[in-house]
Design an enzyme around this catalytic site. Structure first.
Site, PDB file in Angstrom:
ATOM      1  N   ARG A  72       0.832  -1.205   0.000  1.00  0.00           N
ATOM      2  CA  ARG A  72       0.000   0.000   0.000  1.00  0.00           C
ATOM      3  C   ARG A  72       0.869   1.258   0.000  1.00  0.00           C
ATOM      4  O   ARG A  72       0.545   2.246  -0.649  1.00  0.00           O
ATOM      5  CB  ARG A  72      -0.953   0.033   1.201  1.00  0.00           C
ATOM      6  CG  ARG A  72      -2.073  -0.959   1.097  1.00  0.00           C
ATOM      7  CD  ARG A  72      -2.975  -0.702  -0.119  1.00  0.00           C
ATOM      8  NE  ARG A  72      -3.784  -1.851  -0.399  1.00  0.00           N
ATOM      9  CZ  ARG A  72      -3.590  -2.711  -1.400  1.00  0.00           C
ATOM     10  NH1 ARG A  72      -2.602  -2.544  -2.252  1.00  0.00           N
ATOM     11  NH2 ARG A  72      -4.387  -3.729  -1.587  1.00  0.00           N
ATOM     12  N   GLU A 113       2.101   1.574  -3.412  1.00  0.00           N
ATOM     13  CA  GLU A 113       0.997   2.067  -4.234  1.00  0.00           C
ATOM     14  C   GLU A 113       0.765   3.567  -4.002  1.00  0.00           C
ATOM     15  O   GLU A 113       0.539   4.323  -4.951  1.00  0.00           O
ATOM     16  CB  GLU A 113      -0.278   1.285  -3.894  1.00  0.00           C
ATOM     17  CG  GLU A 113      -1.495   1.705  -4.673  1.00  0.00           C
ATOM     18  CD  GLU A 113      -2.718   0.914  -4.265  1.00  0.00           C
ATOM     19  OE1 GLU A 113      -3.485   0.540  -5.164  1.00  0.00           O
ATOM     20  OE2 GLU A 113      -2.929   0.681  -3.049  1.00  0.00           O
ATOM     21  N   SER A 154      15.348  14.470   3.038  1.00  0.00           N
ATOM     22  CA  SER A 154      16.348  13.546   3.557  1.00  0.00           C
ATOM     23  C   SER A 154      15.699  12.316   4.172  1.00  0.00           C
ATOM     24  O   SER A 154      14.682  12.415   4.861  1.00  0.00           O
ATOM     25  CB  SER A 154      17.201  14.242   4.621  1.00  0.00           C
ATOM     26  OG  SER A 154      18.116  13.345   5.199  1.00  0.00           O
TER      27      SER A 154
END
Length: 148
Positions: free
Chosen positions: A89, A92, A115
């Protein structure tokens, strides 16, 4: 394809489970964030000898665990697309929102990156009558690209 973790990962997670200790408990013992401590268990960061000693004592582990926790990390999951549903997820989310996030960051800060070294990650449980929610806060220093 599965991700291969360092050999000690399974041992230290099993010891944690056997002792009934949470990462939040270890945060109290160590004075470090629970997510960072979990990253130690997966070989993504390294502990100081003192930090490793405290973890080993809390989990009833010996010198092998201390050596593993203080060794230099090998960061990242590798070149594969993650198959674990929760980890996927996040992959995604980056596929869908990565470029929009990049554009907004550039608009607000200029040309540069966030960073992952000067960085914190917090995970909170937010209770909601429609179903509990996961709140993830990533906080990284902005690093502008320099011209030469």
């Amino acid at each position: 394809m599965t991700v291969e973790f360092p050999a000690f990962t399974h041992t230290i997670l099993a010891a944690k489970k056997a002792k009934g200790i949470s990462f939040a408990d270890l945060e109290t013992i160590l004075g470090r964030d629970e997510v960072w401590i979990a990253s130690l268990f997966y070989g993504q960061n390294s502990a100081s000898p003192e930090e490793a000693q405290k973890i080993a004592e809390a989990l009833g582990l010996g010198e092998e665990a201390i050596a593993a926790l203080t060794s230099y990390p090998s960061k990242g999951l590798g070149p594969v697309v993650p198959t674990d549903p929760l980890i996927y997820r996040f992959y995604e989310i980056m596929q869908v929102y990565g470029y929009p996030m990049k554009e907004v960051i550039h608009e607000k800060f200029g040309d540069g990156i966030m960073s992952a070294i000067d960085f914190t990650l917090d995970i909170e449980k937010v209770e909601d009558p429609k179903g509990d929610r996961v709140k993830v806060t990533m906080n990284g220093k902005f690093l502008p690209y320099k011209k030469w």
